[in-house]
Scaffold this motif. Structure first.
Motif, PDB file in Angstrom:
ATOM      1  N   ALA A   1     -21.823   1.555  -5.733  1.00 53.44           N
ATOM      2  CA  ALA A   1     -21.447   0.144  -5.794  1.00 53.44           C
ATOM      3  C   ALA A   1     -19.926  -0.024  -5.832  1.00 53.44           C
ATOM      4  CB  ALA A   1     -22.080  -0.515  -7.018  1.00 53.44           C
ATOM      5  N   TYR A   2     -19.251   0.841  -6.580  1.00 55.61           N
ATOM      6  CA  TYR A   2     -17.787   0.765  -6.695  1.00 55.61           C
ATOM      7  C   TYR A   2     -17.119   1.019  -5.343  1.00 55.61           C
ATOM      8  CZ  TYR A   2     -13.015   2.011  -8.009  1.00 55.61           C
ATOM      9  OH  TYR A   2     -11.656   2.070  -8.084  1.00 55.61           O
ATOM     10  N   TYR A   3     -17.535   2.088  -4.659  1.00 59.01           N
ATOM     11  CA  TYR A   3     -16.932   2.402  -3.354  1.00 59.01           C
ATOM     12  C   TYR A   3     -17.307   1.354  -2.311  1.00 59.01           C
ATOM     13  CZ  TYR A   3     -15.576   6.943  -5.195  1.00 59.01           C
ATOM     14  OH  TYR A   3     -14.995   7.946  -5.931  1.00 59.01           O
ATOM     15  N   SER A   4     -18.473   0.759  -2.437  1.00 60.58           N
ATOM     16  CA  SER A   4     -18.867  -0.301  -1.522  1.00 60.58           C
ATOM     17  C   SER A   4     -17.950  -1.507  -1.676  1.00 60.58           C
ATOM     18  CB  SER A   4     -20.317  -0.702  -1.775  1.00 60.58           C
ATOM     19  OG  SER A   4     -20.674  -1.833  -1.017  1.00 60.58           O
ATOM     20  N   ARG A   5     -17.677  -1.889  -2.913  1.00 59.70           N
ATOM     21  CA  ARG A   5     -16.755  -3.008  -3.146  1.00 59.70           C
ATOM     22  C   ARG A   5     -15.355  -2.677  -2.646  1.00 59.70           C
ATOM     23  NH1 ARG A   5     -15.386  -4.573  -9.246  1.00 59.70           N
ATOM     24  NH2 ARG A   5     -14.557  -2.451  -9.110  1.00 59.70           N
ATOM     25  N   ASP A   6     -14.899  -1.448  -2.884  1.00 57.97           N
ATOM     26  CA  ASP A   6     -13.568  -1.043  -2.447  1.00 57.97           C
ATOM     27  C   ASP A   6     -13.438  -1.128  -0.927  1.00 57.97           C
ATOM     28  OD1 ASP A   6     -10.924   0.235  -3.050  1.00 57.97           O
ATOM     29  OD2 ASP A   6     -11.771   1.816  -1.789  1.00 57.97           O
ATOM     30  N   LYS A   7     -14.446  -0.663  -0.201  1.00 55.81           N
ATOM     31  CA  LYS A   7     -14.396  -0.720   1.258  1.00 55.81           C
ATOM     32  C   LYS A   7     -14.481  -2.150   1.765  1.00 55.81           C
ATOM     33  CE  LYS A   7     -16.290   3.921   1.910  1.00 55.81           C
ATOM     34  NZ  LYS A   7     -17.415   4.741   2.403  1.00 55.81           N
ATOM     35  N   ALA A   8     -15.290  -2.977   1.100  1.00 56.91           N
ATOM     36  CA  ALA A   8     -15.386  -4.382   1.504  1.00 56.91           C
ATOM     37  C   ALA A   8     -14.063  -5.106   1.290  1.00 56.91           C
ATOM     38  CB  ALA A   8     -16.504  -5.072   0.722  1.00 56.91           C
ATOM     39  N   MET A   9     -13.369  -4.823   0.174  1.00 56.39           N
ATOM     40  CA  MET A   9     -12.077  -5.446  -0.081  1.00 56.39           C
ATOM     41  C   MET A   9     -11.046  -5.032   0.962  1.00 56.39           C
ATOM     42  SD  MET A   9     -12.383  -7.444  -2.692  1.00 56.39           S
ATOM     43  CE  MET A   9     -14.034  -7.799  -2.071  1.00 56.39           C
ATOM     44  N   LYS A  10     -11.105  -3.772   1.412  1.00 57.14           N
ATOM     45  CA  LYS A  10     -10.180  -3.324   2.452  1.00 57.14           C
ATOM     46  C   LYS A  10     -10.477  -4.005   3.784  1.00 57.14           C
ATOM     47  CE  LYS A  10      -9.110   1.207   0.503  1.00 57.14           C
ATOM     48  NZ  LYS A  10      -9.190   2.676   0.691  1.00 57.14           N
ATOM     49  N   MET A  11     -11.764  -4.253   4.069  1.00 59.29           N
ATOM     50  CA  MET A  11     -12.116  -4.963   5.300  1.00 59.29           C
ATOM     51  C   MET A  11     -11.606  -6.400   5.260  1.00 59.29           C
ATOM     52  SD  MET A  11     -16.046  -3.737   5.922  1.00 59.29           S
ATOM     53  CE  MET A  11     -16.508  -1.997   5.916  1.00 59.29           C
ATOM     54  N   ILE A  12     -11.629  -7.010   4.091  1.00 63.32           N
ATOM     55  CA  ILE A  12     -11.260  -8.424   3.959  1.00 63.32           C
ATOM     56  C   ILE A  12      -9.743  -8.592   3.859  1.00 63.32           C
ATOM     57  CG2 ILE A  12     -11.470 -10.470   2.511  1.00 63.32           C
ATOM     58  CD1 ILE A  12     -14.243  -9.408   1.660  1.00 63.32           C
ATOM     59  N   TYR A  13      -9.124  -7.824   2.962  1.00 66.63           N
ATOM     60  CA  TYR A  13      -7.700  -8.028   2.668  1.00 66.63           C
ATOM     61  C   TYR A  13      -6.797  -6.971   3.296  1.00 66.63           C
ATOM     62  CZ  TYR A  13      -9.671 -11.115  -0.881  1.00 66.63           C
ATOM     63  OH  TYR A  13     -10.374 -12.093  -1.522  1.00 66.63           O
ATOM     64  N   GLY A  14      -7.376  -5.929   3.872  1.00 66.18           N
ATOM     65  CA  GLY A  14      -6.565  -4.862   4.436  1.00 66.18           C
ATOM     66  C   GLY A  14      -6.304  -3.762   3.421  1.00 66.18           C
ATOM     67  N   ASP A  15      -5.825  -2.648   3.909  1.00 69.90           N
ATOM     68  CA  ASP A  15      -5.542  -1.490   3.069  1.00 69.90           C
ATOM     69  C   ASP A  15      -4.120  -1.606   2.515  1.00 69.90           C
ATOM     70  OD1 ASP A  15      -5.356   0.911   1.827  1.00 69.90           O
ATOM     71  OD2 ASP A  15      -5.862   2.140   3.575  1.00 69.90           O
ATOM     72  N   ALA A  16      -3.989  -1.560   1.186  1.00 64.56           N
ATOM     73  CA  ALA A  16      -2.667  -1.707   0.556  1.00 64.56           C
ATOM     74  C   ALA A  16      -1.729  -0.593   0.992  1.00 64.56           C
ATOM     75  CB  ALA A  16      -2.819  -1.709  -0.969  1.00 64.56           C
ATOM     76  N   LYS A  17      -2.234   0.610   1.147  1.00 62.29           N
ATOM     77  CA  LYS A  17      -1.390   1.728   1.562  1.00 62.29           C
ATOM     78  C   LYS A  17      -0.823   1.490   2.955  1.00 62.29           C
ATOM     79  CE  LYS A  17      -1.434   6.759   2.122  1.00 62.29           C
ATOM     80  NZ  LYS A  17      -2.261   7.988   2.029  1.00 62.29           N
ATOM     81  N   ALA A  18      -1.660   0.989   3.853  1.00 66.24           N
ATOM     82  CA  ALA A  18      -1.192   0.706   5.210  1.00 66.24           C
ATOM     83  C   ALA A  18      -0.190  -0.449   5.223  1.00 66.24           C
ATOM     84  CB  ALA A  18      -2.380   0.381   6.117  1.00 66.24           C
ATOM     85  N   GLU A  19      -0.384  -1.430   4.339  1.00 71.62           N
ATOM     86  CA  GLU A  19       0.534  -2.561   4.285  1.00 71.62           C
ATOM     87  C   GLU A  19       1.909  -2.142   3.761  1.00 71.62           C
ATOM     88  OE1 GLU A  19      -0.026  -5.543   5.511  1.00 71.62           O
ATOM     89  OE2 GLU A  19      -2.001  -4.847   6.145  1.00 71.62           O
ATOM     90  N   TYR A  20       1.934  -1.258   2.772  1.00 69.91           N
ATOM     91  CA  TYR A  20       3.219  -0.788   2.256  1.00 69.91           C
ATOM     92  C   TYR A  20       3.986  -0.004   3.318  1.00 69.91           C
ATOM     93  CZ  TYR A  20       3.019  -2.115  -2.666  1.00 69.91           C
ATOM     94  OH  TYR A  20       3.032  -2.830  -3.834  1.00 69.91           O
TER      95      TYR A  20
END
Length: 261
Positions: free
Chosen positions: A98-117
């Motif tokens: 469930a935790y990794y599912s939420r993490d991947k969904a957040m990256k799909m919605i808001y983008g990857d913070a590492k890639a944005e930096y």
């Protein structure tokens, strides 16, 4: 070309705990010289009881299935998400799935913070290009190395400078707040108040820590920006409880004395 049985065929069988009782079975094989798989035989009828655990259920599938639900309610608790998945899919998922599912969904919605930096230079250049007169400063450590480290980012839009001078009291207030998430830091902000007592943003910065050095860096840039559009600006410091003053508050006072004089 020789291929092993695992490469030429796939067999899916029932994973129930009672062995050799359920006849559920799917057999498929790869066609010669093609990227096509053909089902050779299948038996879809189960005689075992329903299983609530499925090792094939991945966090990627759950993230894609419930993407819009996470978009509507990004603060949904993992316990509620697990209960919903159990009701709708009929499978028990553990906390980590469930935790990794939420993490991947957040990256799909808001983008990857590492890639944005990694695109912080592009962000600063875009602000300067499409907002003439704006200020965007980036500080990077080890810029000549293969993996430079982000330290600071300062933003002050030209519209915010002019709006502060034209419609706000000439008394900017500053404050700092901790950022949460995988890449923590400190958010430094400068804001004013208009005639309706509404808060008007002037400038903001992301820094690695809150001390006299980062406050001096932020206030020096802010002073330059406001001086470019206003001849006179009053600086005040918002005091906390007079019986207590933290180290961070002392660093802010020191920075005010150094920058403002």
């Amino acid at each position: 070309m020789w291929m092993s049985l695992e490469e030429r065929a796939r067999i899916t069988i029932c994973k129930c705990k009672v062995k050799n009782e359920c006849r559920f079975r799917i057999y498929c094989a790869k066609l010669k010289d093609e990227e096509t798989w053909k089902i050779k035989s299948l038996e879809l009828k189960h005689i075992c009881s329903h299983q609530i655990h499925n090792s094939k259920l991945s966090s990627q599938y759950l993230a894609e299935r419930y993407l819009e639900d996470w978009r509507d309610d990004p603060c949904m608790r993992l316990s509620a998400f697990r209960n919903r998945a159990r009701r709708e899919i009929g499978v028990e998922i553990n906390y980590y799935i469930a935790y990794y599912s939420r993490d991947k969904a957040m990256k799909m919605i808001y983008g990857d913070a590492k890639a944005e930096y990694s695109r912080v230079w592009d962000y600063a250049a875009t602000i300067i290009k499409y907002n003439p007169g704006s200020t965007a400063k980036v500080k990077i450590a080890g810029i000549d190395t293969p993996k430079p480290v982000f330290h600071r980012l300062y933003i002050c839009l030209q519209a915010c400078k002019e709006g502060f001078v034209a419609g706000c009291r000439s008394i900017p207030g500053v404050d700092g707040a901790h950022l949460r998430g995988p890449y923590p830091g400190i958010l430094l902000t400068a804001a004013g108040k208009d005639g309706n007592q509404n808060i008007f943003p002037v400038a903001w910065a992301i820094v690695e820590t809150e001390n006299s050095e980062t406050w001096t860096w932020f206030l020096s840039l802010l002073k330059e920006d406001l001086r470019s559009v206003a001849s006179s600006v009053t600086w005040v410091h918002e005091k906390e409880d007079p019986t207590y003053m933290s180290d961070r508050q002392k660093a802010k006072l020191y920075s005010f004395c150094y920058v403002v004089g």
